[in-house]
Design a protein around this motif. Structure first.
Motif, PDB file in Angstrom:
ATOM      1  N   GLN A 160       0.825  -1.210   0.000  1.00  0.00           N
ATOM      2  CA  GLN A 160       0.000   0.000   0.000  1.00  0.00           C
ATOM      3  C   GLN A 160       0.862   1.264   0.000  1.00  0.00           C
ATOM      4  OE1 GLN A 160      -2.440  -0.780   3.440  1.00  0.00           O
ATOM      5  NE2 GLN A 160      -4.143  -1.495   2.167  1.00  0.00           N
ATOM      6  N   THR A 161       1.963   1.235   0.747  1.00  0.00           N
ATOM      7  CA  THR A 161       2.870   2.383   0.765  1.00  0.00           C
ATOM      8  C   THR A 161       3.530   2.554  -0.598  1.00  0.00           C
ATOM      9  OG1 THR A 161       3.301   1.998   3.103  1.00  0.00           O
ATOM     10  CG2 THR A 161       4.856   3.406   1.937  1.00  0.00           C
ATOM     11  N   GLU A 174       2.379   1.582  -3.500  1.00  0.00           N
ATOM     12  CA  GLU A 174       1.367   2.079  -4.437  1.00  0.00           C
ATOM     13  C   GLU A 174       1.125   3.572  -4.232  1.00  0.00           C
ATOM     14  OE1 GLU A 174      -3.266   1.358  -5.843  1.00  0.00           O
ATOM     15  OE2 GLU A 174      -2.491   0.285  -4.101  1.00  0.00           O
ATOM     16  N   TYR A 175       1.082   4.002  -2.978  1.00  0.00           N
ATOM     17  CA  TYR A 175       0.869   5.418  -2.676  1.00  0.00           C
ATOM     18  C   TYR A 175       1.992   6.276  -3.259  1.00  0.00           C
ATOM     19  CZ  TYR A 175       0.195   9.718  -0.036  1.00  0.00           C
ATOM     20  OH  TYR A 175       0.020  11.033   0.310  1.00  0.00           O
TER      21      TYR A 175
END
Length: 200
Positions: free
Chosen positions: A100-101, A103-104
């Motif tokens: 998720q990090t 992707e962010y």
């Protein structure tokens, strides 16, 4: 200059001692300023990570290792999916093992995370102005070109053909080792398979 020093009753020995004291004072200042991180980096109390040696940070941890991947995996196992290290000459590196990090940073909020000039300079000899070393409009241009490879028809025609061909080569290597009874380094074999496939 020598006449001035003689008038002031200063010898070269005095200058040498003064130089040594100045150098020692500067080193002490750096050790106090950077007690556990690389010179030129600020403290980050909000991030976990291994403590480094004064001035050099985690530099020596990296030069002692044969592969950086194993060290980074050990650090991820110990500190979790987000941690930091400092290396003299490079600065602070924040490492994320969280999808998720990543992707962010790489997708959702890409504009806020610029690559440093160091990454461009180091990567230029290998990647030129390719997607791994550039930002901004150059990065968007490279991404648009690469994304075409992964569209259905192109994927089947280009990548599938390469994977099929390289898979046959891998099977031949495995068969030779099986017939001879010799051990094989599967990690190295799969790494070469991946590099050869995408390189082609």
């Amino acid at each position: 200059m020598i006449q001035i020093l003689q008038k002031l009753n200063i010898t070269f020995n005095d200058i040498y001692i003064l130089s040594l004291l100045s150098f020692a004072s500067y080193i002490i200042y750096l050790v106090i300023s950077y007690p556990d991180r690389a010179m030129g980096t600020g403290p980050r109390k909000d991030l976990v990570g291994p403590k480094g040696v004064p001035i050099f940070g985690n530099f020596f941890s990296f030069i002692k290792r044969d592969t950086y991947i194993h060290l980074l995996q050990e650090l991820a196992d110990k500190y979790g999916s987000l941690f930091t290290i400092t290396i003299l000459g490079i600065g602070r590196i924040i490492i994320s093992n969280d999808p998720q990090t990543v992707e962010y940073i790489l997708k959702t909020n890409f504009e806020d995370y610029k690559k440093s000039d160091v990454i461009y300079e180091v990567g230029y000899d290998i990647f030129g102005d390719g997607i791994l070393s550039v930002d901004g409009y150059k990065w968007k241009f490279q991404r648009r070109i690469i994304s075409q490879l992964f569209m259905g028809k192109n994927f089947r025609n280009l990548i599938y053909t390469s994977i099929t061909e390289k898979s046959k080569a891998v099977l031949n290597i495995l068969k030779k080792h099986a017939d001879s009874g010799k051990p094989i380094d599967l990690q190295d074999l799969f790494y070469r398979f991946t590099i050869d496939t995408f390189g082609e």
